[in-house]
Write an enzyme that holds these catalytic residues in place. Structure first.
Site, PDB file in Angstrom:
ATOM      1  N   GLU A 156       0.675  -4.706  11.956  1.00  0.00           N
ATOM      2  CA  GLU A 156       1.356  -4.289  10.726  1.00  0.00           C
ATOM      3  C   GLU A 156       2.823  -4.706  10.798  1.00  0.00           C
ATOM      4  O   GLU A 156       3.406  -5.138   9.814  1.00  0.00           O
ATOM      5  CB  GLU A 156       1.240  -2.775  10.561  1.00  0.00           C
ATOM      6  CG  GLU A 156       1.857  -2.269   9.282  1.00  0.00           C
ATOM      7  CD  GLU A 156       1.797  -0.759   9.190  1.00  0.00           C
ATOM      8  OE1 GLU A 156       1.101  -0.264   8.301  1.00  0.00           O
ATOM      9  OE2 GLU A 156       2.445  -0.085  10.014  1.00  0.00           O
ATOM     10  N   ASP A 168      -5.075 -10.647   0.615  1.00  0.00           N
ATOM     11  CA  ASP A 168      -3.775 -11.320   0.498  1.00  0.00           C
ATOM     12  C   ASP A 168      -3.171 -11.152  -0.891  1.00  0.00           C
ATOM     13  O   ASP A 168      -3.833 -11.372  -1.909  1.00  0.00           O
ATOM     14  CB  ASP A 168      -3.924 -12.806   0.820  1.00  0.00           C
ATOM     15  CG  ASP A 168      -2.578 -13.510   0.980  1.00  0.00           C
ATOM     16  OD1 ASP A 168      -1.615 -12.863   1.469  1.00  0.00           O
ATOM     17  OD2 ASP A 168      -2.483 -14.703   0.646  1.00  0.00           O
ATOM     18  N   HIS A 169      -1.906 -10.756  -0.903  1.00  0.00           N
ATOM     19  CA  HIS A 169      -1.146 -10.512  -2.127  1.00  0.00           C
ATOM     20  C   HIS A 169      -1.832  -9.493  -3.038  1.00  0.00           C
ATOM     21  O   HIS A 169      -1.897  -9.658  -4.252  1.00  0.00           O
ATOM     22  CB  HIS A 169      -0.861 -11.827  -2.864  1.00  0.00           C
ATOM     23  CG  HIS A 169       0.212 -12.621  -2.197  1.00  0.00           C
ATOM     24  ND1 HIS A 169      -0.044 -13.447  -1.123  1.00  0.00           N
ATOM     25  CD2 HIS A 169       1.546 -12.674  -2.404  1.00  0.00           C
ATOM     26  CE1 HIS A 169       1.080 -14.000  -0.713  1.00  0.00           C
ATOM     27  NE2 HIS A 169       2.068 -13.534  -1.476  1.00  0.00           N
ATOM     28  N   HIS A 183       4.865   0.303  -0.453  1.00  0.00           N
ATOM     29  CA  HIS A 183       5.707  -0.591   0.348  1.00  0.00           C
ATOM     30  C   HIS A 183       4.810  -1.711   0.866  1.00  0.00           C
ATOM     31  O   HIS A 183       3.592  -1.608   0.817  1.00  0.00           O
ATOM     32  CB  HIS A 183       6.365   0.177   1.510  1.00  0.00           C
ATOM     33  CG  HIS A 183       5.396   0.730   2.491  1.00  0.00           C
ATOM     34  ND1 HIS A 183       4.670   1.885   2.259  1.00  0.00           N
ATOM     35  CD2 HIS A 183       4.993   0.271   3.705  1.00  0.00           C
ATOM     36  CE1 HIS A 183       3.884   2.136   3.296  1.00  0.00           C
ATOM     37  NE2 HIS A 183       4.039   1.159   4.191  1.00  0.00           N
ATOM     38  N   HIS A 229       3.847  -5.172   3.621  1.00  0.00           N
ATOM     39  CA  HIS A 229       3.857  -5.715   4.982  1.00  0.00           C
ATOM     40  C   HIS A 229       3.390  -7.157   4.946  1.00  0.00           C
ATOM     41  O   HIS A 229       2.621  -7.559   4.072  1.00  0.00           O
ATOM     42  CB  HIS A 229       2.890  -4.943   5.897  1.00  0.00           C
ATOM     43  CG  HIS A 229       3.225  -3.520   6.085  1.00  0.00           C
ATOM     44  ND1 HIS A 229       4.236  -3.088   6.905  1.00  0.00           N
ATOM     45  CD2 HIS A 229       2.668  -2.400   5.553  1.00  0.00           C
ATOM     46  CE1 HIS A 229       4.289  -1.769   6.877  1.00  0.00           C
ATOM     47  NE2 HIS A 229       3.343  -1.322   6.060  1.00  0.00           N
ATOM     48  N   HIS A 235       0.845  -1.186   0.000  1.00  0.00           N
ATOM     49  CA  HIS A 235       0.000   0.000   0.000  1.00  0.00           C
ATOM     50  C   HIS A 235       0.883   1.239   0.000  1.00  0.00           C
ATOM     51  O   HIS A 235       2.088   1.168   0.148  1.00  0.00           O
ATOM     52  CB  HIS A 235      -0.957   0.006   1.194  1.00  0.00           C
ATOM     53  CG  HIS A 235      -0.293   0.218   2.516  1.00  0.00           C
ATOM     54  ND1 HIS A 235      -0.834   1.004   3.507  1.00  0.00           N
ATOM     55  CD2 HIS A 235       0.871  -0.247   3.029  1.00  0.00           C
ATOM     56  CE1 HIS A 235      -0.051   0.998   4.566  1.00  0.00           C
ATOM     57  NE2 HIS A 235       0.988   0.247   4.304  1.00  0.00           N
ATOM     58  N   CYS A 263       6.516   6.253   4.060  1.00  0.00           N
ATOM     59  CA  CYS A 263       5.337   5.432   3.759  1.00  0.00           C
ATOM     60  C   CYS A 263       4.488   6.040   2.649  1.00  0.00           C
ATOM     61  O   CYS A 263       3.513   5.432   2.199  1.00  0.00           O
ATOM     62  CB  CYS A 263       4.500   5.208   5.020  1.00  0.00           C
ATOM     63  SG  CYS A 263       5.373   4.261   6.274  1.00  0.00           S
TER      64      CYS A 263
END
Length: 147
Positions: free
Chosen positions: A131, A86-87, A46, A48, A21, A40
């Site tokens: 996070e 996810d992904h 970037h 997580h 994100h 960020c």
């Protein structure tokens, strides 16, 4: 054996998902976003590896001995968390975040709202989104009153 009063318990299950994100608010200028979000706000985003802990609550069923079947909770979490997040690039792949900044706080709200649509009413107790190991958001569905 004498009858017992109902026993209440909380049951938690965790999942981990990977997503990227960019922290960027459309309400702010590029300069204000950079000042507020720092690295960020990188235009390339970037990523997580988020850990999510979902806690439900309820009476322990006297027949099954469970608050909720873990298989059912796993399926709810798959549908509300893993499939949409996810992904994914949260900002580009998840419509909710096209207008909402993809902070961990807002990820927790998104997960809460998604689970509320699937779980029996009144069962969801808490959503924790990790996070990083240092940054954790806990959301229990609270809302403030708009004045």
């Amino acid at each position: 054996m004498s009858p017992r009063s109902a026993r209440l318990a909380r049951l938690s299950r965790s999942v981990t998902f990977s997503a990227c994100h960019r922290l960027h608010s459309k309400s702010l200028s590029d300069e204000e976003n950079l000042k507020l979000f720092g690295k960020c706000n990188n235009p390339n985003g970037h990523g997580h590896n988020y850990k999510v802990v979902v806690t439900v609550r309820g009476e322990i069923d006297p027949v099954s001995g469970m608050v909720m079947n873990l298989t059912d909770l796993k399926e709810y979490m798959q549908a509300a968390i893993m499939e949409p997040l996810d992904h994914k690039n949260l900002d580009k792949d998840v419509p909710y975040f096209s207008e909402v900044v993809s902070t961990t706080e807002n990820v927790a709200v998104f997960i809460w709202d998604s689970l509320q649509q699937l779980l029996p009413q009144g069962v969801l107790y808490k959503v924790e989104v990790h996070e990083t190991e240092q940054n954790v958001v806990v959301y229990k569905g609270e809302e403030t009153i708009v004045k």
